[in-house]
Motif scaffolding. Sequence first.
Motif, short mmCIF file in Angstrom:
data_model
loop_
_atom_site.label_atom_id
_atom_site.label_comp_id
_atom_site.label_asym_id
_atom_site.label_seq_id
_atom_site.Cartn_x
_atom_site.Cartn_y
_atom_site.Cartn_z
N MET A 1 0.83 -1.19 0.00
CA MET A 1 0.00 0.00 0.00
C MET A 1 0.87 1.26 0.00
SD MET A 1 -3.27 -1.30 -0.05
CE MET A 1 -2.95 -0.54 -1.50
N ALA A 2 2.01 1.17 0.67
CA ALA A 2 2.92 2.32 0.69
C ALA A 2 3.43 2.62 -0.72
CB ALA A 2 4.09 2.06 1.63
N VAL A 3 3.71 1.59 -1.48
CA VAL A 3 4.17 1.77 -2.87
C VAL A 3 3.05 2.39 -3.69
CG1 VAL A 3 4.91 0.55 -4.96
CG2 VAL A 3 5.83 -0.11 -2.74
N LEU A 4 1.84 1.91 -3.49
CA LEU A 4 0.68 2.45 -4.21
C LEU A 4 0.51 3.94 -3.89
CD1 LEU A 4 -1.80 1.69 -6.00
CD2 LEU A 4 -3.04 1.33 -3.87
N TYR A 5 0.63 4.29 -2.61
CA TYR A 5 0.48 5.68 -2.22
C TYR A 5 1.62 6.54 -2.77
CZ TYR A 5 -0.50 9.82 0.53
OH TYR A 5 -0.80 11.10 0.91
N GLN A 6 2.86 6.01 -2.74
CA GLN A 6 4.01 6.78 -3.26
C GLN A 6 3.86 7.03 -4.75
OE1 GLN A 6 7.44 4.49 -2.14
NE2 GLN A 6 7.51 5.33 -0.06
N GLU A 7 3.36 6.03 -5.46
CA GLU A 7 3.27 6.17 -6.91
C GLU A 7 2.07 7.00 -7.35
OE1 GLU A 7 3.11 3.35 -10.86
OE2 GLU A 7 4.04 2.58 -9.03
N PHE A 8 0.93 6.81 -6.72
CA PHE A 8 -0.30 7.45 -7.19
C PHE A 8 -0.84 8.54 -6.26
CE2 PHE A 8 -0.47 3.19 -9.15
CZ PHE A 8 -0.56 3.57 -10.48
N GLY A 9 -0.33 8.65 -5.05
CA GLY A 9 -0.88 9.61 -4.08
C GLY A 9 -0.85 11.05 -4.55
N GLY A 10 0.32 11.50 -5.03
CA GLY A 10 0.46 12.89 -5.48
C GLY A 10 -0.44 13.23 -6.66
N PRO A 11 -0.37 12.46 -7.76
CA PRO A 11 -1.25 12.74 -8.90
C PRO A 11 -2.73 12.65 -8.55
CG PRO A 11 0.49 11.21 -9.55
CD PRO A 11 0.58 11.39 -8.07
N LEU A 12 -3.08 11.67 -7.69
CA LEU A 12 -4.48 11.52 -7.29
C LEU A 12 -4.93 12.73 -6.47
CD1 LEU A 12 -6.95 9.69 -7.37
CD2 LEU A 12 -6.10 8.56 -5.31
N LEU A 13 -4.07 13.22 -5.58
CA LEU A 13 -4.41 14.40 -4.78
C LEU A 13 -4.63 15.61 -5.67
CD1 LEU A 13 -4.80 15.70 -1.98
CD2 LEU A 13 -2.34 16.15 -1.96
N ARG A 14 -3.75 15.82 -6.66
CA ARG A 14 -3.93 16.96 -7.58
C ARG A 14 -5.24 16.84 -8.34
NH1 ARG A 14 1.52 16.18 -7.78
NH2 ARG A 14 1.49 14.81 -9.60
N LEU A 45 -8.08 -6.60 -7.57
CA LEU A 45 -7.55 -5.60 -8.51
C LEU A 45 -6.48 -6.21 -9.42
CD1 LEU A 45 -7.12 -2.47 -6.22
CD2 LEU A 45 -8.89 -2.89 -7.91
N GLN A 46 -6.44 -5.69 -10.64
CA GLN A 46 -5.37 -6.03 -11.57
C GLN A 46 -4.29 -4.99 -11.38
OE1 GLN A 46 -6.87 -6.37 -15.54
NE2 GLN A 46 -8.43 -7.86 -14.97
N TRP A 47 -3.08 -5.42 -11.10
CA TRP A 47 -2.03 -4.51 -10.69
C TRP A 47 -1.25 -3.92 -11.86
CZ3 TRP A 47 -2.02 -2.40 -6.06
CH2 TRP A 47 -2.79 -3.00 -5.09
N GLU A 48 -1.91 -3.66 -12.93
CA GLU A 48 -1.30 -2.96 -14.06
C GLU A 48 -1.51 -1.47 -13.81
OE1 GLU A 48 -2.19 -2.47 -18.75
OE2 GLU A 48 -2.31 -4.52 -17.94
N PRO A 49 -0.45 -0.63 -13.93
CA PRO A 49 -0.55 0.79 -13.56
C PRO A 49 -1.72 1.54 -14.21
CG PRO A 49 1.73 0.22 -13.93
CD PRO A 49 0.91 -1.01 -14.32
N SER A 50 -1.99 1.34 -15.48
CA SER A 50 -3.08 2.09 -16.12
C SER A 50 -4.44 1.66 -15.58
CB SER A 50 -3.03 1.94 -17.64
OG SER A 50 -3.20 0.57 -18.00
N LEU A 51 -4.59 0.37 -15.28
CA LEU A 51 -5.85 -0.12 -14.72
C LEU A 51 -6.03 0.34 -13.27
CD1 LEU A 51 -5.93 -3.75 -16.15
CD2 LEU A 51 -7.19 -1.75 -16.94
N ILE A 52 -4.95 0.33 -12.49
CA ILE A 52 -5.01 0.82 -11.11
C ILE A 52 -5.38 2.30 -11.10
CG2 ILE A 52 -3.60 1.36 -9.07
CD1 ILE A 52 -4.27 -1.49 -9.09
N TRP A 53 -4.75 3.09 -11.98
CA TRP A 53 -5.02 4.52 -12.05
C TRP A 53 -6.49 4.77 -12.39
CZ3 TRP A 53 -3.76 8.91 -10.25
CH2 TRP A 53 -4.11 10.10 -10.86
N ALA A 54 -7.03 4.06 -13.35
CA ALA A 54 -8.44 4.22 -13.73
C ALA A 54 -9.35 3.84 -12.56
CB ALA A 54 -8.75 3.36 -14.96
N TRP A 55 -9.00 2.76 -11.87
CA TRP A 55 -9.81 2.33 -10.73
C TRP A 55 -9.77 3.38 -9.63
CZ3 TRP A 55 -9.37 1.25 -5.57
CH2 TRP A 55 -10.38 0.49 -4.98
N LEU A 56 -8.58 3.90 -9.32
CA LEU A 56 -8.44 4.92 -8.27
C LEU A 56 -9.24 6.17 -8.61
CD1 LEU A 56 -4.61 4.62 -7.48
CD2 LEU A 56 -6.51 3.90 -6.01
N LEU A 57 -9.18 6.61 -9.88
CA LEU A 57 -9.95 7.79 -10.29
C LEU A 57 -11.45 7.57 -10.14
CD1 LEU A 57 -8.03 9.00 -13.48
CD2 LEU A 57 -8.03 10.03 -11.20
#
Length: 162
Positions: A1-14, A45-57
């Motif tokens: 989860m820490a990796v997920l937050y480090q990678e997507f936390g900033g862009p998701l917050l913006r 979840l499928q741990w592919e970055p584009s799919l994770i990003w879409a799911w998070l959004l």
Amino acid sequence: MAVLYQEFGGPLLRHVRKSTGNDLQWAEDVVQETIVRAWRNSARLQWEPSLIWAWLLTVARRIVIDGRRRKSVRPQEVEPPEVDMMSVPDGSERALSAMVVADALRSLSEEHREVIEQTYLRDRTISEAAEILGIPPGTVKSRLYYGIRALRELLRDKGVAG
């Protein structure tokens, strides 16, 4: 989860700040809740970055929508007024007004005062007042008209009525 937050936390917050009207605190809460939901659903979840990003959004958008709905249903929270700034009705204004009106009533002629007392203060009809006072209803109406007119003038002179 820490990796997920480090990678997507900033862009998701913006991204979320735009949809929360630039409310940083609300946006941070949305991001936190989104990451928690990702953790809860990690097995699915499928741990592919584009799919994770879409799911998070998608999840973040739904959290913001739910937050807006909650805010529209709940009344807006306000700070309670300071106790020393609150006015407490003490009845003095009403008592003072009653004293001024009583004084003005005493200044009227007895005929005018009687019809005002019978109709306004004792809540009687014109006919009832006429019967009690032993005068015709037309006389009660006339005295009432001129008595109220004189009372208004007296109160205006005392600065009570406009």
